[in-house]
Design a protein around this motif. Structure first.
Motif, PDB file in Angstrom:
ATOM      1  N   VAL A   1       0.839  -1.205   0.000  1.00 43.92           N
ATOM      2  CA  VAL A   1       0.000   0.000   0.000  1.00 43.92           C
ATOM      3  C   VAL A   1       0.867   1.245   0.000  1.00 43.92           C
ATOM      4  O   VAL A   1       0.601   2.229  -0.678  1.00 43.92           O
ATOM      5  CB  VAL A   1      -0.928  -0.008   1.236  1.00 43.92           C
ATOM      6  N   THR A   2       1.956   1.203   0.761  1.00 49.18           N
ATOM      7  CA  THR A   2       2.851   2.359   0.816  1.00 49.18           C
ATOM      8  C   THR A   2       3.393   2.687  -0.565  1.00 49.18           C
ATOM      9  O   THR A   2       3.310   3.811  -1.035  1.00 49.18           O
ATOM     10  CB  THR A   2       4.031   2.072   1.759  1.00 49.18           C
ATOM     11  N   GLY A   3       3.961   1.695  -1.232  1.00 51.14           N
ATOM     12  CA  GLY A   3       4.631   1.947  -2.496  1.00 51.14           C
ATOM     13  C   GLY A   3       3.695   2.357  -3.603  1.00 51.14           C
ATOM     14  O   GLY A   3       4.010   3.234  -4.403  1.00 51.14           O
ATOM     15  N   GLU A   4       2.531   1.758  -3.691  1.00 55.07           N
ATOM     16  CA  GLU A   4       1.663   1.986  -4.841  1.00 55.07           C
ATOM     17  C   GLU A   4       0.850   3.254  -4.718  1.00 55.07           C
ATOM     18  O   GLU A   4       0.640   3.966  -5.696  1.00 55.07           O
ATOM     19  CB  GLU A   4       0.709   0.804  -5.004  1.00 55.07           C
ATOM     20  N   LEU A   5       0.380   3.572  -3.501  1.00 60.20           N
ATOM     21  CA  LEU A   5      -0.583   4.655  -3.374  1.00 60.20           C
ATOM     22  C   LEU A   5      -0.059   5.866  -2.629  1.00 60.20           C
ATOM     23  O   LEU A   5      -0.279   6.995  -3.050  1.00 60.20           O
ATOM     24  CB  LEU A   5      -1.852   4.140  -2.679  1.00 60.20           C
ATOM     25  N   ASP A   6       0.654   5.648  -1.524  1.00 64.20           N
ATOM     26  CA  ASP A   6       1.040   6.794  -0.716  1.00 64.20           C
ATOM     27  C   ASP A   6       1.996   7.715  -1.445  1.00 64.20           C
ATOM     28  O   ASP A   6       2.086   8.901  -1.148  1.00 64.20           O
ATOM     29  CB  ASP A   6       1.668   6.337   0.602  1.00 64.20           C
TER      30      ASP A   6
ATOM     31  N   GLU B   1       4.565   0.430  18.306  1.00 60.26           N
ATOM     32  CA  GLU B   1       4.799   1.745  18.899  1.00 60.26           C
ATOM     33  C   GLU B   1       6.253   1.889  19.339  1.00 60.26           C
ATOM     34  O   GLU B   1       6.884   2.922  19.092  1.00 60.26           O
ATOM     35  CB  GLU B   1       3.858   1.962  20.092  1.00 60.26           C
ATOM     36  N   MET B   2       6.790   0.843  19.957  1.00 62.07           N
ATOM     37  CA  MET B   2       8.187   0.877  20.386  1.00 62.07           C
ATOM     38  C   MET B   2       9.142   0.980  19.200  1.00 62.07           C
ATOM     39  O   MET B   2      10.186   1.636  19.276  1.00 62.07           O
ATOM     40  CB  MET B   2       8.513  -0.381  21.205  1.00 62.07           C
ATOM     41  N   ASP B   3       8.785   0.337  18.087  1.00 63.48           N
ATOM     42  CA  ASP B   3       9.662   0.292  16.909  1.00 63.48           C
ATOM     43  C   ASP B   3       9.332   1.369  15.874  1.00 63.48           C
ATOM     44  O   ASP B   3       9.851   1.324  14.750  1.00 63.48           O
ATOM     45  CB  ASP B   3       9.551  -1.079  16.225  1.00 63.48           C
ATOM     46  N   ALA B   4       8.491   2.323  16.228  1.00 67.59           N
ATOM     47  CA  ALA B   4       8.022   3.296  15.235  1.00 67.59           C
ATOM     48  C   ALA B   4       9.176   4.057  14.592  1.00 67.59           C
ATOM     49  O   ALA B   4       9.239   4.195  13.363  1.00 67.59           O
ATOM     50  CB  ALA B   4       7.043   4.264  15.892  1.00 67.59           C
ATOM     51  N   GLN B   5      10.102   4.542  15.404  1.00 66.64           N
ATOM     52  CA  GLN B   5      11.227   5.288  14.840  1.00 66.64           C
ATOM     53  C   GLN B   5      12.092   4.393  13.972  1.00 66.64           C
ATOM     54  O   GLN B   5      12.505   4.784  12.871  1.00 66.64           O
ATOM     55  CB  GLN B   5      12.068   5.907  15.962  1.00 66.64           C
ATOM     56  N   LYS B   6      12.363   3.168  14.430  1.00 63.60           N
ATOM     57  CA  LYS B   6      13.175   2.235  13.659  1.00 63.60           C
ATOM     58  C   LYS B   6      12.528   1.928  12.311  1.00 63.60           C
ATOM     59  O   LYS B   6      13.212   1.877  11.278  1.00 63.60           O
ATOM     60  CB  LYS B   6      13.371   0.935  14.451  1.00 63.60           C
TER      61      LYS B   6
ATOM     62  N   TRP C   1      10.486   3.802  10.533  1.00 65.86           N
ATOM     63  CA  TRP C   1      10.609   4.938   9.610  1.00 65.86           C
ATOM     64  C   TRP C   1      12.053   5.103   9.145  1.00 65.86           C
ATOM     65  O   TRP C   1      12.317   5.466   8.002  1.00 65.86           O
ATOM     66  CB  TRP C   1      10.093   6.218  10.258  1.00 65.86           C
ATOM     67  N   ASP C   2      13.001   4.831  10.032  1.00 65.67           N
ATOM     68  CA  ASP C   2      14.399   4.884   9.617  1.00 65.67           C
ATOM     69  C   ASP C   2      14.678   3.852   8.516  1.00 65.67           C
ATOM     70  O   ASP C   2      15.388   4.140   7.545  1.00 65.67           O
ATOM     71  CB  ASP C   2      15.303   4.620  10.825  1.00 65.67           C
ATOM     72  N   LEU C   3      14.118   2.658   8.670  1.00 64.85           N
ATOM     73  CA  LEU C   3      14.274   1.624   7.641  1.00 64.85           C
ATOM     74  C   LEU C   3      13.592   2.029   6.338  1.00 64.85           C
ATOM     75  O   LEU C   3      14.085   1.728   5.242  1.00 64.85           O
ATOM     76  CB  LEU C   3      13.711   0.293   8.140  1.00 64.85           C
TER      77      LEU C   3
ATOM     78  N   ASP D   1       5.342  -2.565   5.958  1.00 65.74           N
ATOM     79  CA  ASP D   1       6.684  -2.232   6.447  1.00 65.74           C
ATOM     80  C   ASP D   1       6.692  -1.794   7.914  1.00 65.74           C
ATOM     81  O   ASP D   1       7.724  -1.383   8.438  1.00 65.74           O
ATOM     82  CB  ASP D   1       7.320  -1.142   5.572  1.00 65.74           C
ATOM     83  N   GLY D   2       5.532  -1.866   8.587  1.00 68.59           N
ATOM     84  CA  GLY D   2       5.469  -1.514  10.002  1.00 68.59           C
ATOM     85  C   GLY D   2       5.124  -0.069  10.266  1.00 68.59           C
ATOM     86  O   GLY D   2       4.868   0.307  11.426  1.00 68.59           O
TER      87      GLY D   2
END
Length: 290
Positions: free
Chosen positions: A3-8, A52-57, A59-61, A229-230
């Motif tokens: 969904v991220t790649g195709e639409l966002d 929630e704990m991995d949110a920053q990680k 987005w970094d990825l 992708d989280g």
């Protein structure tokens, strides 16, 4: 493709021959209504806590995978938001802008090129995104200050003096924050805006096609989903968004749905996109009568 790649990736270009704005949300088909009604299974509490704990990680990825190539530069912001020019002209001085959630600079660098009389504070949740901003050839510390910041817990006033920002932009940013923490982010922005300052907002609206494409097992809560992708995305109704800003002390100036059709001629697809485009004011305190 996710969904991220195709639409966002399509969010960066609002201009379209099939565009309308208004107060009404998109009307769903009977099949779409049925799909939403049947999507009741939520991601487990354990997995939600981990997201929630991995949110920053996560987005970094995202920025590690896509570097600066995912979103197009947003050359449309001054056309859609005249305040990016008028606020400066009315003050007769340099415009001070806060780009909250700057990503890799797709919004700030077109503004820096177009307007020589502007200073931009640019912050992002992802340290990697901030580094990409600083590595851009257009980055100049005399006109821009990029810094890492989690709007839900870090103090913006560590970097920005209280009531010194003319305009703050929140463009496809608030939707990535957990709904329980959105209020905190808005309160932070409220503190650094000067009285009479404005927040310019654009983000995913309720019943956007990206929302309806999520499969069962991706729902975190009402209008809140997780991508493959989280990273997460919330889809706003006008009423919900207005309530958030009002609780943070803002007045609503404009709060409208932008309805579009994105056409993919190669695949023969025509999909409905729904965004919210809004403007919120930090009021000037009224003078008490003598």
């Amino acid at each position: 493709m996710s969904v991220t790649g195709e639409l966002d990736s399509l969010e960066s270009s609002p201009a379209s021959p099939h565009k309308s704005s208004g107060l009404s949300e998109r009307t769903l088909t009977s099949e779409e209504l049925e799909k939403l009604r049947n999507d009741r299974v939520l991601v487990s509490d354990f997995k939600q806590q981990k997201l929630e704990m991995d949110a920053q990680k996560n987005w970094d990825l995202f920025y590690k995978r896509n570097t600066t190539n995912f979103f197009k530069d947003r050359h449309w912001t001054t056309r859609e938001f005249e305040e990016l020019k008028n606020c400066r002209e009315s003050q007769g001085q340099k415009l001070v802008l806060l780009e909250a959630g700057c990503g890799v600079g797709n919004c700030i660098f077109p503004l820096l090129e177009e307007d020589l009389s502007i200073f931009i504070y640019a912050c992002d949740f992802s340290p990697r995104a901030v580094e990409f901003v600083k590595q851009n050839a257009l980055y100049c510390t005399e006109r821009c200050l990029a810094f890492q910041c989690d709007l839900t817990k870090d103090d913006l006033q560590t970097t920005i003096q209280v009531e010194t920002v003319d305009v703050a932009t929140l463009i496809f940013v608030l939707s990535a924050i957990h709904p329980d923490k959105m209020q905190k982010a808005l309160e932070q922005i409220y503190k650094v805006l000067r009285p009479g300052g404005i927040v310019l907002f654009r983000d995913y609206g309720l019943y956007d096609h990206a929302m309806l494409r999520f499969k069962s097992g991706n729902k975190l809560g009402e209008s809140f989903y997780v991508r493959q992708d989280g990273t997460r995305s919330f889809f706003f109704s006008r009423e919900y968004l207005a309530g958030l800003f009002q609780q943070a002390g803002f007045e609503t100036l404009v709060n409208e749905y932008v309805l579009r059709e994105t056409v993919n001629k190669k695949e023969g697809l025509c999909v409905p996109r729904v965004f919210l485009q809004s403007k919120f004011l930090k009021s000037v305190p009224s003078l008490s009568p003598a």
